[in-house]
Design a protein around this motif. Structure first.
Motif, mmCIF file in Angstrom:
data_model
loop_
_atom_site.group_PDB
_atom_site.id
_atom_site.type_symbol
_atom_site.label_atom_id
_atom_site.label_comp_id
_atom_site.label_asym_id
_atom_site.label_seq_id
_atom_site.Cartn_x
_atom_site.Cartn_y
_atom_site.Cartn_z
ATOM 1 N N PHE A 1 64.577 29.119 48.273
ATOM 2 C CA PHE A 1 64.185 29.833 49.490
ATOM 3 C C PHE A 1 64.966 29.356 50.701
ATOM 4 N N GLY A 2 65.447 28.118 50.677
ATOM 5 C CA GLY A 2 66.256 27.583 51.757
ATOM 6 C C GLY A 2 65.491 27.201 53.012
ATOM 7 N N GLU A 3 64.189 27.329 52.991
ATOM 8 C CA GLU A 3 63.365 26.982 54.145
ATOM 9 C C GLU A 3 61.933 26.741 53.687
ATOM 10 N N PRO B 1 57.664 35.527 49.693
ATOM 11 C CA PRO B 1 57.268 34.366 50.492
ATOM 12 C C PRO B 1 56.967 34.740 51.939
ATOM 13 N N ILE B 2 56.093 33.952 52.530
ATOM 14 C CA ILE B 2 55.824 34.039 53.964
ATOM 15 C C ILE B 2 56.455 32.803 54.585
ATOM 16 N N THR B 3 57.268 33.002 55.595
ATOM 17 C CA THR B 3 57.923 31.899 56.285
ATOM 18 C C THR B 3 57.537 31.931 57.767
ATOM 19 N N ILE B 4 57.806 30.829 58.441
ATOM 20 C CA ILE B 4 57.581 30.786 59.882
ATOM 21 C C ILE B 4 58.415 31.894 60.516
ATOM 22 N N GLY B 5 57.796 32.672 61.375
ATOM 23 C CA GLY B 5 58.480 33.790 62.013
ATOM 24 C C GLY B 5 58.209 35.128 61.344
ATOM 25 N N GLU C 1 63.972 19.254 54.809
ATOM 26 C CA GLU C 1 65.076 18.803 53.944
ATOM 27 C C GLU C 1 64.805 19.197 52.491
ATOM 28 N N PHE C 2 63.603 18.940 52.020
ATOM 29 C CA PHE C 2 63.235 19.316 50.663
ATOM 30 C C PHE C 2 63.304 20.836 50.488
ATOM 31 N N ALA C 3 62.631 21.563 51.384
ATOM 32 C CA ALA C 3 62.548 23.019 51.277
ATOM 33 C C ALA C 3 63.924 23.674 51.398
ATOM 34 N N GLY C 4 64.796 23.066 52.198
ATOM 35 C CA GLY C 4 66.139 23.610 52.366
ATOM 36 C C GLY C 4 66.953 23.585 51.086
#
Length: 150
Positions: free
Chosen positions: A53-55, A95-99, A46-49
């Motif tokens: 970055f939106g995630e 950024p590095i994100t999941i996936g 919720e915070f990151a969204g």
């Protein structure tokens, strides 16, 4: 089969590239547990969204850890590495994100024989590259490496 390279085997400008690895939710959770870094940008969707970055973002330090692991997996320093002396000028470029799928490109920048008969110093550029061929993190690392004549 031993794939270790020694000081005399390395040439300035030489490149090595690892296999790729996709970053998972489990990776990020384990790194949070190991490091104790539970910043909401990493663990609160919720915070990151609501950030630009939106995630959620994977920890920057996790990128460094992955880079060193991928370097080890190359096998080229398996029996010849003596010590990593530094990590410097590390940049977090994307950024590095999941996936995200990452691979390591290692380039020999400098090789200095020095006066030791046993070891030389090698400076390397480490670049983490994502599935879009973009460099997401980059830095340099000096190491001491065995000479063949040791």
């Amino acid at each position: 089969m031993d794939h270790s390279l020694y000081f005399e085997d390395l040439v300035v400008g030489q490149h090595f590239e690892s296999t790729a690895r996709t970053i998972t939710e489990t990776d990020m959770t384990f790194f949070s547990m190991l490091s104790g870094d539970w910043n909401p940008i990493h663990c609160d969707q919720e915070f990151a969204g609501n950030t630009r970055f939106g995630e959620r973002l994977v920890h920057g330090a996790f990128g460094i850890a992955i880079a060193t692991g991928m370097m080890h997996a190359l096998g080229i320093f398996e029996k010849s590495a003596v010590a990593m002396m530094s990590i410097s000028d590390w940049s977090f470029l994307k950024p590095i994100t999941i996936g995200t799928t990452l691979r390591l490109r290692l380039t020999i920048l400098e090789a200095e024989a020095g006066e030791s008969k046993r070891v030389g110093r090698v400076n390397r550029r480490l670049e983490l590259i994502n599935q879009n061929d973009e460099v997401v993190q980059s830095g340099e690392s000096d190491m001491l490496i065995l000479k063949k004549l040791a």
